[in-house]
Design a protein around this motif. Structure first.
Motif, PDB file in Angstrom:
ATOM      1  N   GLU A  14      -5.053   0.770   3.509  1.00  0.00           N
ATOM      2  CA  GLU A  14      -4.438  -0.409   4.137  1.00  0.00           C
ATOM      3  C   GLU A  14      -4.590   0.195   5.887  1.00  0.00           C
ATOM      4  OE1 GLU A  14      -1.790  -0.572   6.079  1.00  0.00           O
ATOM      5  OE2 GLU A  14      -2.297  -2.695   6.830  1.00  0.00           O
ATOM      6  N   GLU A  15      -4.106   1.641   5.928  1.00  0.00           N
ATOM      7  CA  GLU A  15      -3.877   1.774   7.350  1.00  0.00           C
ATOM      8  C   GLU A  15      -5.100   2.074   8.140  1.00  0.00           C
ATOM      9  OE1 GLU A  15      -1.173   2.029   8.721  1.00  0.00           O
ATOM     10  OE2 GLU A  15       0.174   2.222   7.179  1.00  0.00           O
ATOM     11  N   HIS A  47       0.977  -1.039   0.024  1.00  0.00           N
ATOM     12  CA  HIS A  47       0.029  -0.100  -0.051  1.00  0.00           C
ATOM     13  C   HIS A  47       0.867   1.404  -0.152  1.00  0.00           C
ATOM     14  CE1 HIS A  47       0.747   0.906   4.292  1.00  0.00           C
ATOM     15  NE2 HIS A  47       0.663  -0.426   4.340  1.00  0.00           N
ATOM     16  N   ASP A  88       6.595   2.002   5.511  1.00  0.00           N
ATOM     17  CA  ASP A  88       5.588   0.873   5.907  1.00  0.00           C
ATOM     18  C   ASP A  88       4.701   1.236   4.616  1.00  0.00           C
ATOM     19  OD1 ASP A  88       2.526   1.398   8.166  1.00  0.00           O
ATOM     20  OD2 ASP A  88       3.099   0.215   6.517  1.00  0.00           O
ATOM     21  N   GLY A  89       4.505  -0.165   3.857  1.00  0.00           N
ATOM     22  CA  GLY A  89       3.632  -0.183   2.802  1.00  0.00           C
ATOM     23  C   GLY A  89       4.426   0.180   1.599  1.00  0.00           C
ATOM     24  N   HIS A 119       7.399  -5.967   3.256  1.00  0.00           N
ATOM     25  CA  HIS A 119       7.031  -4.988   4.197  1.00  0.00           C
ATOM     26  C   HIS A 119       8.050  -4.908   5.232  1.00  0.00           C
ATOM     27  CE1 HIS A 119       4.371  -2.606   6.665  1.00  0.00           C
ATOM     28  NE2 HIS A 119       3.628  -2.604   5.783  1.00  0.00           N
ATOM     29  N   GLN A 170       8.212  -3.662  11.354  1.00  0.00           N
ATOM     30  CA  GLN A 170       7.505  -3.182  12.246  1.00  0.00           C
ATOM     31  C   GLN A 170       7.640  -3.611  13.520  1.00  0.00           C
ATOM     32  OE1 GLN A 170       3.571  -2.951   9.772  1.00  0.00           O
ATOM     33  NE2 GLN A 170       4.122  -0.730   9.825  1.00  0.00           N
ATOM     34  N   HIS A 224      -1.959  -6.752   7.584  1.00  0.00           N
ATOM     35  CA  HIS A 224      -1.418  -6.311   6.298  1.00  0.00           C
ATOM     36  C   HIS A 224      -2.646  -6.781   5.200  1.00  0.00           C
ATOM     37  CE1 HIS A 224       2.541  -5.365   7.564  1.00  0.00           C
ATOM     38  NE2 HIS A 224       2.509  -6.405   8.525  1.00  0.00           N
TER      39      HIS A 224
HETATM   40 MN    MN Z   1       1.639  -1.430   6.331  1.00  0.00          MN
END
Ligand code: MN
Ligand code: HGY
Ligand code: MN
Length: 414
Positions: A131-132, A86, A97-98, A193, A196, A360
Motif C-alpha cells: 500500500e505504501e 495493509h 498506519d494500515g 485507518h 493521519q 488508501h
Molecule cells: Mn495507510
C-alpha cells in the motif's frame, strides 16, 4: 427488540496485539520499518495467517501477495463482506498506519468467534500488498492490481532503488500466491485507518465517517548538470544540478500554496555524486501533488510543469520529468457510509464526515466493490513518523465501529 447485536470487541486484546506485532520491524525509536515484502513483512504475514487459521478462517493468497482470511457465514452462496488494509509500513513508519485496519479487523473477527455469532455473509480480512509505495512505486499497487488498474506483470516489474523487483521478492518470501489477482471476490469492503491528519483530534471527535479520497499524482524528475570541481569552477560557469533542483522544489512548494487545500511535496531526492567537493552533476527527485478536485489537480500539474524550463535555463541544466502515477479522486458508497454512521452512533461515539488526504487501498477497491472507510484520531495528526501515536480507547473505538458497521450491512442481507 431490534436485532441489533451488542457484540463488544476487547480493546485491551487489540492493543496488546498491536504492541506484540510492532516487534516485526520494530525500530529503536518505537516505530516500525516493515517495507513491503521484506523479511519483516514476511514475519508479520506468517503471524497474521496463523492467527486467522486459529479462528477457523481459510487463508488465500493471490499472485501479488494480497492475503484474504475468510470466516464462513450462514450463506455459503454469498460473497464475503471484507475488512481490509495493509501491514507494510514506511521506512520510518508508526505502529498504526494500515496496521490498525488489519488488526482492528482481526479483533472484530476474534469477537465474532468468541461470541459464536454467525453472520449471514462470510466475513473476510484482506491484507493488501505494497500500500505504501515507498519501496516500490506507485502506492496502493496491489489493491490496484486487484481492481484492474495495473497488470500483474507491471507490479512484478516494479524495482526498488536497489534494482530489486517486487516479483522476485514475492517469490523469495513465499507470497506469490496461486490465485489470479481479482479472482477472490467480496461484496463490500470497510477499511479502518487512523486519520493521519489533525482534524478529528482538533474537533474532539472519535470517528471519521469517510466519504472519499482526494486525487493524487506522482512524478519523477531527473536534473542533469555537469560535475565539476567546487574549488576551481567559477560560480558563473557551473551547471549545478542541485541548485536547479532546489529552485524547482521551492517552485513545487509554491504550487501547493497556490492551490489550497491541495498539497505539493518532494519526498525522495538523490544527489549524485553527493561528494562535498564536487558540483552535483545529477539529481533525481519525486513529486507528489494532491487535491480533492481533479480539475484543480490538472491546474497544479500545468503550473508545476510550467515552472521547470525557466529554472533549467537560468542554471544551465537539462531535465526530464514524467508522471508515473495518477489516482483520481474517489467517492465512497453511500449505503456503506450509512452503516458507518449507524455503527458509530450504536457505540455512542461522536463523529464527523470527512474526505481522506492520504491514499488508501479503499480508493482502488471502490472501483470493483462498494467500499468505505472509518477514521479514528492520531496524536497531533502525526503519521509516516515513528512518533505516530493513538490510544487504546481510540483503537478500540475504531474496531468497534468497524464491527458494528459490518454487522449493520450484514443484517441487510438476511
Ligand atoms: Mn495507510
Ligand atoms: O501515499 C499515501 O497517501 C499512502 O500513505 N500510501
Ligand atoms: Mn501510509
Amino acid at each position: 427488540m431490534t436485532s441489533k447485536t451488542n457484540l463488544t470487541i476487547n480493546p485491551q486484546r487489540l492493543w496488546d496485539t498491536l504492541m506484540e506485532t510492532a516487534k516485526f520491524g520494530g525500530t529503536p525509536k518505537g516505530g516500525i520499518k516493515r517495507l513491503t515484502v521484506s523479511d519483516e513483512d514476511k514475519r508479520v504475514r506468517d503471524w497474521f495467517k496463523a492467527e486467522c487459521v486459529k479462528l477457523g478462517c481459510t487463508v488465500e493468497v493471490d499472485e501479488v501477495g494480497n492475503m484474504f482470511a475468510t470466516r464462513p457465514g450462514k450463506r455459503k452462496d454469498m460473497a464475503p463482506i471484507a475488512m481490509g488494509s495493509h501491514l507494510d509500513t514506511q521506512p520510518t513508519g508508526g505502529k498504526f498506519d494500515g496496521v490498525l485496519g488489519v488488526l482492528g479487523a482481526l479483533e472484530a473477527m476474534r469477537t465474532l468467534v468468541d461470541m459464536g455469532y454467525e453472520t449471514n455473509a462470510p466475513i473476510m480480512i484482506a491484507n493488501w500488498t505494497n500500500e505504501e509505495g515507498s519501496r516500490f512505486a506507485p502506492a496502493m499497487l496491489c489493491s490496484g492490481v486487484y481492481a484492474g488498474v495495473f497488470t500483474t506483470e507491471f507490479a512484478y516489474s516494479r524495482e526498488d532503488r536497489q534494482g530489486i523487483t517486487l516479483g522476485a521478492e514475492l517469490e523469495r518470501i513465499g507470497y506469490k500466491g496461486k490465485h489470479k489477482a481479482g479472482s477472490i471476490k467480496f461484496q463490500a469492503m470497510f477499511e479502518l485507518h487512523i486519520e493521519q491528519g489533525p482534524i478529528l483530534e482538533a474537533e474532539n471527535k472519535m470517528v471519521g465517517v469517510v466519504t472519499g479520497v482526494q486525487g493524487m499524482r506522482w512524478y519523477e524528475v531527473t536534473v542533469t548538470g555537469q560535475e565539476s570541481h567546487t574549488g576551481a569552477t567559477p560560480m558563473g560557469l557551473r551547471k549545478n544540478a542541485l541548485l536547479a533542483a532546489a529552485r524547482m522544489i521551492e517552485a513545487i512548494h509554491q504550487v501547493g500554496m497556490g492551490h489550497l487545500p491541495g498539497v505539493a511535496s518532494v519526498g525522495l531526492i538523490e544527489n549524485r555524486p553527493n561528494s562535498r567537493n564536487v558540483v552535483p552533476g545529477e539529481v533525481f527527485f519525486t513529486v507528489d501533488l494532491r487535491h480533492p478536485d481533479d480539475k484543480v489537480l490538472d491546474k497544479m500539474e500545468v503550473a508545476f510543469r510550467a515552472a521547470l524550463p525557466k529554472i533549467a535555463e537560468d542554471t544551465g541544466v537539462s531535465f526530464e520529468e514524467k508522471c508515473i502515477w495518477t489516482s483520481p479522486a474517489v467517492k465512497f458508497a453511500a449505503p456503506l457510509i450509512e452503516c458507518v454512521r449507524n455503527g458509530a452512533s450504536q457505540a455512542g461515539y461522536t463523529m464527523r464526515e470527512m474526505a481522506s488526504g492520504a491514499g488508501h487501498d479503499a480508493a482502488y477497491i471502490a472501483r470493483v466493490a462498494p467500499t468505505t472507510m472509518i477514521f479514528v484520531p492520531c496524536l497531533g495528526g502525526i503519521s509516516h513518523n515513528e512518533a505516530e501515536s493513538t490510544t487504546l480507547e481510540e483503537c478500540g473505538a475504531g474496531s468497534q465501529v468497524l464491527l458494528n458497521a459490518v454487522l449493520d450491512y450484514d443484517r441487510t442481507l438476511a
